[in-house]
Design an enzyme around this catalytic site. Structure first.
Site, PDB file in Angstrom:
ATOM      1  N   ARG A 256       0.910  -1.191  -0.116  1.00  0.00           N
ATOM      2  CA  ARG A 256      -0.020   0.213   0.125  1.00  0.00           C
ATOM      3  C   ARG A 256       0.962   1.344  -0.102  1.00  0.00           C
ATOM      4  O   ARG A 256       1.511   1.360   1.124  1.00  0.00           O
ATOM      5  CB  ARG A 256      -0.900  -0.008   1.103  1.00  0.00           C
ATOM      6  CG  ARG A 256      -2.012   0.915   1.271  1.00  0.00           C
ATOM      7  CD  ARG A 256      -2.566   1.209   2.607  1.00  0.00           C
ATOM      8  NE  ARG A 256      -1.739   2.045   3.512  1.00  0.00           N
ATOM      9  CZ  ARG A 256      -1.643   1.765   4.825  1.00  0.00           C
ATOM     10  NH1 ARG A 256      -2.120   0.670   5.434  1.00  0.00           N
ATOM     11  NH2 ARG A 256      -0.887   2.600   5.622  1.00  0.00           N
ATOM     12  N   HIS A 260      -3.305   4.565   4.615  1.00  0.00           N
ATOM     13  CA  HIS A 260      -4.617   3.727   4.909  1.00  0.00           C
ATOM     14  C   HIS A 260      -5.798   4.629   4.232  1.00  0.00           C
ATOM     15  O   HIS A 260      -6.424   3.922   3.410  1.00  0.00           O
ATOM     16  CB  HIS A 260      -4.890   3.306   6.306  1.00  0.00           C
ATOM     17  CG  HIS A 260      -6.061   2.545   6.536  1.00  0.00           C
ATOM     18  ND1 HIS A 260      -6.176   1.328   6.126  1.00  0.00           N
ATOM     19  CD2 HIS A 260      -7.325   3.066   7.096  1.00  0.00           C
ATOM     20  CE1 HIS A 260      -7.622   1.060   6.243  1.00  0.00           C
ATOM     21  NE2 HIS A 260      -8.205   1.844   6.812  1.00  0.00           N
ATOM     22  N   TYR A 269       4.063   4.999  11.621  1.00  0.00           N
ATOM     23  CA  TYR A 269       4.259   3.353  11.972  1.00  0.00           C
ATOM     24  C   TYR A 269       5.189   2.640  10.850  1.00  0.00           C
ATOM     25  O   TYR A 269       5.306   1.787  10.941  1.00  0.00           O
ATOM     26  CB  TYR A 269       3.054   2.645  11.953  1.00  0.00           C
ATOM     27  CG  TYR A 269       2.111   2.850  10.753  1.00  0.00           C
ATOM     28  CD1 TYR A 269       2.207   2.204   9.673  1.00  0.00           C
ATOM     29  CD2 TYR A 269       1.047   3.850  11.102  1.00  0.00           C
ATOM     30  CE1 TYR A 269       1.461   2.428   8.654  1.00  0.00           C
ATOM     31  CE2 TYR A 269       0.087   4.151  10.088  1.00  0.00           C
ATOM     32  CZ  TYR A 269       0.265   3.367   8.877  1.00  0.00           C
ATOM     33  OH  TYR A 269      -0.648   3.478   7.726  1.00  0.00           O
TER      34      TYR A 269
HETATM   35  C1  LIG Z   1     -14.805  -5.514  12.174  1.00  0.00           C
HETATM   36  C2  LIG Z   1     -14.228  -4.190  11.890  1.00  0.00           C
HETATM   37  N1  LIG Z   1     -13.186  -4.067  12.894  1.00  0.00           N
HETATM   38  C3  LIG Z   1     -12.398  -3.066  12.822  1.00  0.00           C
HETATM   39  C4  LIG Z   1     -12.568  -2.123  11.802  1.00  0.00           C
HETATM   40  C5  LIG Z   1     -11.589  -0.827  11.465  1.00  0.00           C
HETATM   41  N2  LIG Z   1     -10.713  -1.066  10.253  1.00  0.00           N
HETATM   42  C6  LIG Z   1     -11.312  -0.479   9.193  1.00  0.00           C
HETATM   43  S1  LIG Z   1      -9.973  -0.678   8.024  1.00  0.00           S
HETATM   44  C7  LIG Z   1      -8.989  -1.603   8.805  1.00  0.00           C
HETATM   45  C8  LIG Z   1      -7.761  -2.413   8.271  1.00  0.00           C
HETATM   46  C9  LIG Z   1      -8.008  -3.607   7.399  1.00  0.00           C
HETATM   47  O1  LIG Z   1      -6.742  -3.841   6.761  1.00  0.00           O
HETATM   48  P1  LIG Z   1      -6.991  -5.082   5.634  1.00  0.00           P
HETATM   49  O2  LIG Z   1      -8.159  -5.866   5.792  1.00  0.00           O
HETATM   50  O3  LIG Z   1      -5.429  -5.283   5.601  1.00  0.00           O
HETATM   51  O4  LIG Z   1      -7.148  -4.089   4.526  1.00  0.00           O
HETATM   52  P2  LIG Z   1      -6.608  -2.840   3.710  1.00  0.00           P
HETATM   53  O5  LIG Z   1      -7.067  -1.496   4.599  1.00  0.00           O
HETATM   54  O6  LIG Z   1      -5.232  -2.827   4.178  1.00  0.00           O
HETATM   55  O7  LIG Z   1      -6.782  -2.783   2.240  1.00  0.00           O
HETATM   56  C10 LIG Z   1      -9.645  -1.718  10.055  1.00  0.00           C
HETATM   57  C11 LIG Z   1      -8.964  -2.317  11.322  1.00  0.00           C
HETATM   58  C12 LIG Z   1     -13.662  -2.182  10.849  1.00  0.00           C
HETATM   59  N3  LIG Z   1     -13.945  -1.461   9.912  1.00  0.00           N
HETATM   60  N4  LIG Z   1     -14.413  -3.367  11.079  1.00  0.00           N
END
Ligand SMILES: Cc1ncc(C[n+]2csc(CCOP(=O)(O)OP(=O)(O)O)c2C)c(N)n1
Ligand SMILES: [Mg+2]
Length: 343
Positions: A256, A260, A269
């Protein structure tokens, strides 16, 4: 962070059965995704777009997967970063900017849904919601429904991040899809981070693909910065699903490149040097190098394509900015059922 096979040459597109025209069209989809994504990010930084989830670095896996899917038949259960797949399933640039600006004419939800939560029944994209991973069992349920309806020419594909693969939804979905041998493709876009948390801090195994073994179906790792490698894996997974042999888990490794979201400060981080290193092997750079060095396209043509896309995007931005906001009188529409409609 994900292990990257960064600077290595791309898979030969002809070796995976793609024509020169296919390769150029995959390049075009990657370029279009990048241009829209960059414009959106810039609008956010200018204070004009409230919230942006960038996909820079993920274009190759999305375009490669797209090429293996049939948007007329298959159904997409997306991740919020799937701009390239949303384009392939039929979103146009005007619709995307109406969504980004939450305008009344936004086809997803009339400006109610959070941005990047692509969804359109007409375009075979199921709506997602903010809780991560809920789309994964939905994709399995939809594949089961297809089977009950006697449809044998379509698959469902669901995309998610490596962080999301730690959720229970993922395991439950894998288990049922395996048991029923459903035509589902689980595409994990492993971009190295779940917001600030690197893969190594949230997974006891180094690869998401390793988890497929627990359910008895294939787990395949591909270089997610190589569109042709991803295409080949998704095409094989689709064929396997259509043969009635069940699901496949594909883990596309990538990085990425931006924070985020527009609300994140990634320098808390990770280091600028880490990002810089990943940029050296980033997917758009790689595909441009590939199509040029193969003589598929001249530099002038690349510049001309980019200029045309930028004009189209500028027109879409202007139109969306000028479009009316949702009418306050309709605030409850699509949120609550009316008494007349019944619940
Ligand atoms: C059930 C839940 N837990 C936490 C969150 C908060 N949250 C939003 S995006 C994210 C990270 C997701 O990471 P990843 O699955 O690796 O996807 P990326 O954003 O890296 O594409 C988190 C923890 C959420 N939206 N839903
Ligand atoms: Mg991630």
């Amino acid at each position: 962070m994900a292990t990257l096979t960064a600077i290595a040459p791309l898979t030969d597109h002809r070796s995976v059965g793609l024509s020169d025209d296919d390769a150029l069209r995959i390049f075009d989809l990657m370029l279009r995704t990048r241009e829209i994504d960059e414009r959106m990010w810039a609008l956010n930084r200018q204070g004009k777009a409230p919230f942006v989830v960038p996909c820079r670095g993920q274009e190759a896996a999305q375009a490669g997967a797209a090429w293996a899917l049939d948007p007329q038949k298959d159904w997409l259960f997306p991740h919020y970063r799937d701009l390239g797949l949303a384009l392939w399933f039929g979103f146009d640039v005007d619709e995307l900017f109406l969504m980004y600006f939450a305008k009344g004419a936004d086809i997803i939800s009339g400006g109610r849904q959070m941005t990047h939560h692509f969804g359109s029944q007409a375009r075979h994209i199921a709506s997602i919601s903010a809780p991560l991973g809920t789309q994964i069992p939905h994709a399995v349920g939809a594949a089961y429904a297809m089977r009950l309806q006697g449809k044998t020419d379509a698959v469902t594909i669901t995309c998610f991040g490596e962080g999301t693969s730690s959720k229970g939804d993922f395991y439950e979905a894998c288990s049922l899809a395996a048991l029923q041998k459903l035509p589902v493709i689980f595409l994990c876009e492993n971009n190295g981070y779940a917001i600030s948390v690197p893969m190594a801090k949230q997974s006891p195994v180094p690869n998401v693909a390793d988890r497929a073994a627990a359910f008895g179906f294939p787990g395949v790792i591909v270089d997610g910065t190589d569109p042709f490698a991803t295409y080949s894996a998704v095409r094989d997974a689709r064929a396997r699903g259509l043969r009635g042999e069940g699901p496949t888990l594909i883990e596309a490794k990538m990085y990425r490149l931006l924070p985020h979201t527009s609300d994140d400060n990634d320098m808390t981080y990770r280091t600028r040097e880490e990002v810089r290193q990943a940029e050296e092997g980033e997917p758009l750079k790689r595909i441009i190098e590939y199509v040029r060095s193969r003589g598929l396209i001249a530099d002038d043509d690349i510049a001309a394509r980019r200029a045309r896309m930028r004009e189209e995007i500028a027109a879409a931005v202007a139109a969306a900015q000028a479009a009316p906001d949702p009418d306050p009188a309709t605030v409850a529409d699509r949120v609550y059922a009316s008494v007349e409609e019944g619940i």
